[in-house]
Design an enzyme around this catalytic site. Structure first.
Site, mmCIF file in Angstrom:
data_model
loop_
_atom_site.group_PDB
_atom_site.id
_atom_site.type_symbol
_atom_site.label_atom_id
_atom_site.label_comp_id
_atom_site.label_asym_id
_atom_site.label_seq_id
_atom_site.Cartn_x
_atom_site.Cartn_y
_atom_site.Cartn_z
ATOM 1 N N ARG A 193 -39.348 -44.943 43.917
ATOM 2 C CA ARG A 193 -38.972 -45.901 44.933
ATOM 3 C C ARG A 193 -38.133 -45.272 46.041
ATOM 4 N NH1 ARG A 193 -35.206 -48.466 46.682
ATOM 5 N NH2 ARG A 193 -35.494 -50.523 47.606
ATOM 6 N N CYS A 239 -38.501 -52.960 40.894
ATOM 7 C CA CYS A 239 -38.494 -51.960 39.841
ATOM 8 C C CYS A 239 -37.714 -52.546 38.678
ATOM 9 C CB CYS A 239 -37.890 -50.643 40.317
ATOM 10 S SG CYS A 239 -36.118 -50.684 40.480
ATOM 11 N N ASP A 293 -24.588 -46.939 38.178
ATOM 12 C CA ASP A 293 -25.371 -45.930 37.455
ATOM 13 C C ASP A 293 -24.683 -45.454 36.172
ATOM 14 O OD1 ASP A 293 -27.410 -46.050 39.257
ATOM 15 O OD2 ASP A 293 -26.958 -44.173 40.282
ATOM 16 N N ILE A 312 -24.333 -54.964 41.160
ATOM 17 C CA ILE A 312 -25.265 -54.300 42.087
ATOM 18 C C ILE A 312 -26.725 -54.580 41.741
ATOM 19 C CG2 ILE A 312 -25.825 -52.122 43.263
ATOM 20 C CD1 ILE A 312 -22.866 -52.788 43.577
ATOM 21 N N ARG A 346 -36.587 -38.241 34.793
ATOM 22 C CA ARG A 346 -36.524 -38.494 36.231
ATOM 23 C C ARG A 346 -35.213 -37.968 36.817
ATOM 24 N NH1 ARG A 346 -36.295 -44.056 37.948
ATOM 25 N NH2 ARG A 346 -35.667 -42.857 39.749
ATOM 26 N N ARG A 391 -34.641 -54.820 44.417
ATOM 27 C CA ARG A 391 -34.467 -53.694 45.354
ATOM 28 C C ARG A 391 -35.264 -53.837 46.657
ATOM 29 N NH1 ARG A 391 -33.781 -48.246 41.784
ATOM 30 N NH2 ARG A 391 -32.224 -47.741 43.300
ATOM 31 N N PRO A 392 -34.938 -54.842 47.461
ATOM 32 C CA PRO A 392 -35.628 -54.998 48.748
ATOM 33 C C PRO A 392 -35.216 -53.904 49.738
ATOM 34 C CG PRO A 392 -33.843 -56.594 48.542
ATOM 35 C CD PRO A 392 -33.882 -55.835 47.243
ATOM 36 N N ILE A 393 -35.952 -53.806 50.854
ATOM 37 C CA ILE A 393 -35.561 -52.833 51.904
ATOM 38 C C ILE A 393 -35.372 -53.537 53.256
ATOM 39 C CG2 ILE A 393 -36.512 -50.745 50.812
ATOM 40 C CD1 ILE A 393 -38.918 -51.042 52.761
ATOM 41 N N ASP A 394 -34.994 -54.828 53.182
ATOM 42 C CA ASP A 394 -34.826 -55.582 54.425
ATOM 43 C C ASP A 394 -33.754 -54.987 55.344
ATOM 44 O OD1 ASP A 394 -33.252 -56.380 52.226
ATOM 45 O OD2 ASP A 394 -32.707 -58.268 53.192
ATOM 46 N N LYS A 399 -29.096 -35.422 41.764
ATOM 47 C CA LYS A 399 -30.361 -36.074 42.157
ATOM 48 C C LYS A 399 -30.190 -36.874 43.448
ATOM 49 C CE LYS A 399 -31.862 -40.171 40.159
ATOM 50 N NZ LYS A 399 -32.263 -41.103 41.227
ATOM 51 N N ASN A 400 -29.171 -37.727 43.483
ATOM 52 C CA ASN A 400 -29.048 -38.644 44.622
ATOM 53 C C ASN A 400 -28.568 -37.958 45.900
ATOM 54 O OD1 ASN A 400 -29.971 -40.590 42.944
ATOM 55 N ND2 ASN A 400 -28.081 -41.790 42.847
#
Ligand code: UD1
Length: 417
Positions: A92, A116, A305, A327, A397, A121-124, A22-23
């Site tokens: 996301r 989530c 994970d 994490i 998912r 889970r920021p995207i800065d 998936k990733n």
């Protein structure tokens, strides 16, 4: 309402093949936007996140279709750089389309992904890197609009080796003017996969898999066929399931390569594991040993994970184990469901202390995220009696058909729709 029913307490034995990753596949699907033409991606898992990514690609004008387990993506008629908000909310990781769309169209508009269940889970890091690459940002009403007259390479140093930020920077840099370097880049195998794909299509990226990645901008990427690697987390989940229930199983299509940290922990617990280039054999018998200390870390450390699944196995270990989740702070939300099986788990901040109990008992549980859901299935397989797991959607998912695979190993498990 769909649910999964498990009659636990059975050992797992047999052989199962591991699906595509998936990733690895999600960022590669985003990267196909940079290829003005047709990409054939083999070994693509049929999971909800991939179906959502297909919907997004179709919504921006691409043609996408399956041929068995290969996806054909034609981006020739891509006609917008606005990612539909409904899909960003569902998945996301659609934020990795930002770098690719910027590379292709010099603009992108996307809904702010927000939090989530496994954490904020920021995207800065992503946004700050874009600003260093001559990309302007505007944030309004929950929308992020990025535009550029031309992306320029730059030296970017990440505060933390974020997987998504590393991918987004690479995607933005591939067709940029000049050279981009990423210091403290993520070293996850999925980054290496993305770069292998991009280089095969004509990109010039070096250092993937190390903490310094360099990308020399090129003028275009050409159409290619590529085969994605197998999913190390799905493999780790099935190894954990066999470890917890006992039995002997062979996983095919994957070797120890990217699973070293997980295999090490399972061996320390008392499992016998033999690895070849494209198989892993695991045997587990009796009650396993506890692990004094596991800390989740960026690759090559123990993967976040796999934290919840290993926690399920440790719930019946002969002694006390400790996990530190470094994490994603929200991963322990799943513990309230794991406790329903009779487990003894105490959480304090980022630390979980697991006192092994001799027996788990089947119960009703609710999945609220992907890997936590898989961990509840493992607990259900280990427990005596019947377990009913609601919200199997979260598990779909990332797992093509977890019931099919576990049934193949002899589990009494079924999806009821
Ligand atoms: C990816 C994986 C996910 C995995 C995670 C860590 C995909 C689709 N998802 O998620 O399965 O669990 O890597 O291995 O590949 N952070 C910030 N600011 C940012 C970006 C990240 O503070 O701009 C923080 C996050 O909150 C988190 C840490 O960095 O605490 C790691 O996140 P990151 O590596 O970015 O994870 P994802 O790419 O979201």
């Amino acid at each position: 309402m769909a649910f999964i029913e498990i009659n636990g307490g059975k050992q797992l034995n047999g052989e199962v093949n591991i699906q595509g990753s998936k990733n690895a596949v999600l960022p590669i699907l985003a990267a196909t936007v940079l290829v003005n033409g047709i990409t054939k991606l083999n070994n693509c898992p049929k999971i909800l996140d991939v179906f959502h990514m297909i919907k997004i690609l179709e919504a921006i004008g691409c043609t996408v279709y399956w041929v068995n387990s290969s996806l054909i993506i034609d981006t020739t008629k891509l006609n917008t750089s606005t990612v539909p908000g409904e899909y960003v909310k569902m998945m996301r990781s659609s934020v990795i389309l930002m770098g690719a769309l910027l590379g292709r169209t010099h603009s992108v508009t996307i809904t702010y992904p927000g939090g989530c269940t496994i954490g904020a889970r920021p995207i800065d890091f992503h946004l700050s890197a874009f600003q260093h690459m001559n990309i302007s940002l505007e944030e309004e009403d929950g929308l992020i609009k990025c535009t550029t007259a031309g992306i320029t390479g730059n030296d970017i140093s990440l505060k933390f080796p974020s997987v998504g930020a590393t991918e987004n920077i690479i995607l933005a840099a591939v067709l940029a003017d000049g050279k981009t370097s990423i210091t403290n880049a993520a070293k996850e195998p999925e980054i290496t996969e993305l770069c292998k794909f991009l280089n095969a299509a004509g990109a010039r990226i070096t250092g993937a898999g190390t903490d310094r990645v360099e990308i020399m901008g090129v003028d275009y990427l050409h159409p290619i066929e590529y085969t994605a690697c197998s999913d190390r987390i799905v493999a780790g989940t099935y190894l954990a399931a066999v470890a917890g229930t006992g039995g002997e199983a062979v996983l095919t299509g994957i070797g120890e390569g990217h699973l070293k940290a997980v295999v090490k922990v399972l061996r320390e617990m008392g499992c016998s594991i033999v690895c070849g280039e494209d198989y892993i054999i695991i045997a587990s018998s009796g009650r396993l040993k506890p692990i004094p200390f596991i800390r989740t870390m960026p690759y090559p450390g123990f993967p976040t994970d796999m934290q919840s699944q290993i926690m399920s196995v440790l719930m019946t270990a002969a002694g006390t184990s400790k996990i530190v989740e470094e994490i994603f702070e929200g991963r322990y939300q799943n513990v309230k469901e794991q406790i329903k099986f009779g487990a003894d788990i105490r959480i304090e901040g980022r630390e979980a202390v697991i006192h092994g109990v001799p027996l788990l008992t089947g119960c009703e549980v609710f999945a609220s995220e992907l890997r936590g859901g898989a961990a509840l299935i493992i607990a259900g397989l280990m427990a005596e009696g019947k377990t009913t797991l609601y919200n199997p959607y979260f598990i779909h998912r990332g797992y093509e058909d977890i019931c099919r695979d576990l049934k193949q190993l002899g589990a009494d498990i079924r999806l009821v729709t």
